[in-house]
Scaffold this active site. Structure first.
Site, PDB file in Angstrom:
ATOM      1  N   GLU A   3       0.806  -1.241   0.000  1.00 15.50           N
ATOM      2  CA  GLU A   3       0.000   0.000   0.000  1.00 15.50           C
ATOM      3  C   GLU A   3       0.829   1.276   0.000  1.00 15.50           C
ATOM      4  O   GLU A   3       0.592   2.181   0.802  1.00 15.50           O
ATOM      5  CB  GLU A   3      -0.958  -0.008   1.190  1.00 15.50           C
ATOM      6  CG  GLU A   3      -1.997  -1.104   1.094  1.00 15.50           C
ATOM      7  CD  GLU A   3      -3.184  -0.918   2.036  1.00 15.50           C
ATOM      8  OE1 GLU A   3      -3.150  -0.015   2.890  1.00 15.50           O
ATOM      9  OE2 GLU A   3      -4.149  -1.687   1.895  1.00 15.50           O
ATOM     10  N   GLU A  55      -5.293  -8.647   0.250  1.00 19.17           N
ATOM     11  CA  GLU A  55      -6.051  -8.292   1.459  1.00 19.17           C
ATOM     12  C   GLU A  55      -7.496  -8.012   1.074  1.00 19.17           C
ATOM     13  O   GLU A  55      -7.760  -7.490  -0.018  1.00 19.17           O
ATOM     14  CB  GLU A  55      -5.507  -7.031   2.153  1.00 19.17           C
ATOM     15  CG  GLU A  55      -4.291  -7.247   2.987  1.00 19.17           C
ATOM     16  CD  GLU A  55      -3.845  -5.982   3.711  1.00 19.17           C
ATOM     17  OE1 GLU A  55      -4.711  -5.223   4.191  1.00 19.17           O
ATOM     18  OE2 GLU A  55      -2.624  -5.769   3.776  1.00 19.17           O
TER      19      GLU A  55
HETATM   20  C1  BG6 Z   1      -4.624  -2.440   5.001  1.00 18.84           C
HETATM   21  C2  BG6 Z   1      -3.240  -2.599   5.564  1.00 18.84           C
HETATM   22  O1  BG6 Z   1      -4.764  -1.173   4.528  1.00 18.84           O
HETATM   23  O2  BG6 Z   1      -5.688  -2.500   5.890  1.00 18.84           O
HETATM   24  C3  BG6 Z   1      -3.172  -3.443   6.815  1.00 18.84           C
HETATM   25  O3  BG6 Z   1      -2.352  -3.104   4.604  1.00 18.84           O
HETATM   26  C4  BG6 Z   1      -4.321  -3.061   7.721  1.00 18.84           C
HETATM   27  O4  BG6 Z   1      -1.914  -3.293   7.390  1.00 18.84           O
HETATM   28  C5  BG6 Z   1      -5.625  -3.336   7.013  1.00 18.84           C
HETATM   29  O5  BG6 Z   1      -4.286  -3.685   8.960  1.00 18.84           O
HETATM   30  C6  BG6 Z   1      -6.880  -3.088   7.851  1.00 18.84           C
HETATM   31  O6  BG6 Z   1      -6.971  -1.765   8.303  1.00 18.84           O
HETATM   32  P1  BG6 Z   1      -6.894  -1.396   9.857  1.00 18.84           P
HETATM   33  O7  BG6 Z   1      -6.828   0.074   9.870  1.00 18.84           O
HETATM   34  O8  BG6 Z   1      -8.082  -1.947  10.503  1.00 18.84           O
HETATM   35  O9  BG6 Z   1      -5.651  -1.997  10.381  1.00 18.84           O
END
Ligand code: BG6
Length: 477
Positions: free
Chosen positions: A162, A372
């Site tokens: 990201e 993800e």
């Molecule tokens: C993604 C990231 O944007 O979102 C992760 O690559 C992150 O590292 C995930 O944990 C979920 O978002 P958050 O803010 O709940 O951690």
């Protein structure tokens, strides 16, 4: 269902959010290890996380029980180079060797992110992080050490996680950047792209059997209405939000429509001799992408961005991100009235993967993998050790259904690694916001976490995902 026979079912994680052991076995500090970087009051730090460092065998065995074909994880740069560059920490190399060995023992292919937000603090201090090409040089040297040491262990690499979100979250010094200097922020993005391209070429040279690709956060960009002006605004957003982070690595150029946004915001990329050629010649093998939702865009006339209303450096709530998506020179983000609503009332867009995967496949003609996707919220551990996370099952089921249709429509998807395998520390909301199939018994209290057993429990989604994988996506109920 039409998932390919060798579809890579798995899940994701990142070093800082899962490993813990922040100062163990010679690891250097990262920008995430400082107490002062605690994001929201009352949430835990990343210091002990889910203690994967000491639980990896158990965790990987549980992933194997679910039938994982792939496990996305990242390497902590500061475990390998405590100072970001210079001396290699052999204990760091050994730790990851052990983890990879464990994965292969269970027939799980590690998908390894080289850098997932946790920059060695020394590089932030010495070079101001990604504002300097010196960090890029240290990064390529770090990549060289990884490729040389893990040539036989890793067959799928991801460069930076990201790197585009780091721009939108730029106010956060735990990632890099200054809040109100868009020019500086976009230049950190350009620097990352150039050095990622060097890493991709180096990987091809040193690990000819491995595949490597980037891992930006990409989303579906919808026009607010059938007004052609909204369509153009959505196209502009797609260029700025998605395409500008992949086009240079595939085509060696940025999309032209970003120029109006850059001009309006006085952004000038410092493109040096050879940068675009370096990118054009790197040839990623696939595109990995994190996908959580959409941007729905309506046309708006140019207006002044009110930077003061974006508050201070520690404010990492979503409204900050949303405000940054109101982009003069692009359009304005609105909330989408067509979201689906889960049993627990949460709104989500199951079409985001299908739309994005199709567009990427059409544009680049490269295989794509979801690195993800998922649903984070508190879970309850019952007295009998069960965790009833129906809401997560429902969310992922709809994503998988749409992903499947996307494949039938031509998306070149070869894997799905939702966030996350094991509960981990959210970047903004501590350990209470859980994403895993595997529950980790700890709370926000760091002092307790330091010595906690952190017992693992299988959630309902664990058993559900196991059936999904065993049936190659056929059994989704
Ligand atoms: C993604 C990231 O944007 O979102 C992760 O690559 C992150 O590292 C995930 O944990 C979920 O978002 P958050 O803010 O709940 O951690």
């Amino acid at each position: 269902m039409s998932f390919p026979k060798d579809f890579k079912w798995g899940a994701s994680s990142s070093s800082a959010q899962i490993e813990g052991a922040y100062d163990v076995d010679g690891k250097g500090l990262t920008t995430w290890d400082y107490e002062k970087k605690k994001i929201n009051p009352g949430t835990c730090s990343f210091k002990y996380a889910s203690d994967f460092y000491h639980h990896y065998k158990e965790d990987i065995a549980l992933m194997a029980e679910m039938g994982f074909k792939m496990f996305r994880m990242s390497i902590s740069w500061a475990r390998i180079f405590p100072e970001g560059e210079g001396e290699v920490n052999e204990k760091g190399i050994q730790f990851y060797k052990d983890v990879f060995k464990e994965c292969h023992k269970h027939g799980i292919e590690p998908l390894v992110t080289i850098y997932h937000f946790d920059l060695p603090a020394a590089l932030e201090e010495k070079y101001n992080g990604w504002h300097s090409r010196k960090t890029g040089e240290a990064y390529v040297n770090y990549c060289k050490v990884l490729f040389e040491n893990f040539k036989d262990d890793v067959h799928y690499w991801l460069t930076n996680n990201e790197y585009n979100v780091m721009i939108y979250y730029g106010a956060i010094d735990m990632m890099t950047g200054k809040a109100n200097d868009l020019n500086a922020l976009y230049n950190t993005g350009h620097i990352q792209l150039v050095y990622m391209a060097k890493a991709i070429s180096l990987c091809h040279e040193l690990c000819p059997d491995a595949k490597i690709g980037p891992a930006p956060n990409l989303c579906a960009c919808y026009p607010a209405t059938a007004n052609p002006k909204d369509t153009i605004a959505a196209m502009n957003m797609e260029d700025l939000r998605n395409n500008m982070w992949v086009d240079p690595l595939v085509f060696g150029e940025y999309p032209k429509s970003i120029n109006q946004y850059f001009k309006y915001n006085n952004i000038v990329l410092d493109i040096q001799d050879g940068d675009m050629e370096t990118m054009k010649n790197c040839h990623p093998d696939f595109i990995g992408f994190n996908c959580y939702g959409d941007e729905t865009i309506e046309h708006c006339d140019f207006y002044e961005m009110d930077w003061d209303s974006l508050v201070g450096a520690d404010n990492r709530d979503m409204s900050y991100l949303v405000k940054l998506t109101e982009k003069p020179g692009v359009g304005k983000a609105i909330s989408n009235p067509f979201f689906e609503v889960g049993e627990d009332g949460h709104k989500f867009d199951p079409y985001c993967i299908r739309v994005t995967a199709r567009k990427l496949s059409d544009r680049y003609r490269l295989p794509v993998i979801i690195t993800e996707n998922g649903y984070g919220r508190p879970d309850t551990l019952e007295e009998d050790g069960s965790v009833h996370d129906r809401y997560r099952i429902e969310h992922l089921r709809r994503m998988i259904e749409e992903m499947n249709t996307g494949i039938e429509e031509g998306a070149l998807l070869f894997g799905y690694c939702p966030w996350s395998a094991v509960d981990l520390v959210s970047t903004r909301e501590g350990i209470s916001k859980r994403y895993g199939f595997i529950y980790v018994d700890r709370d926000e209290d760091d002092e307790k976490a330091k010595t906690a057993e952190m017992k693992r429990y299988r959630k309902d989604s664990f058993y559900w995902y196991k059936n999904v994988i065993a049936s190659n996506g056929e059994k989704l109920d």
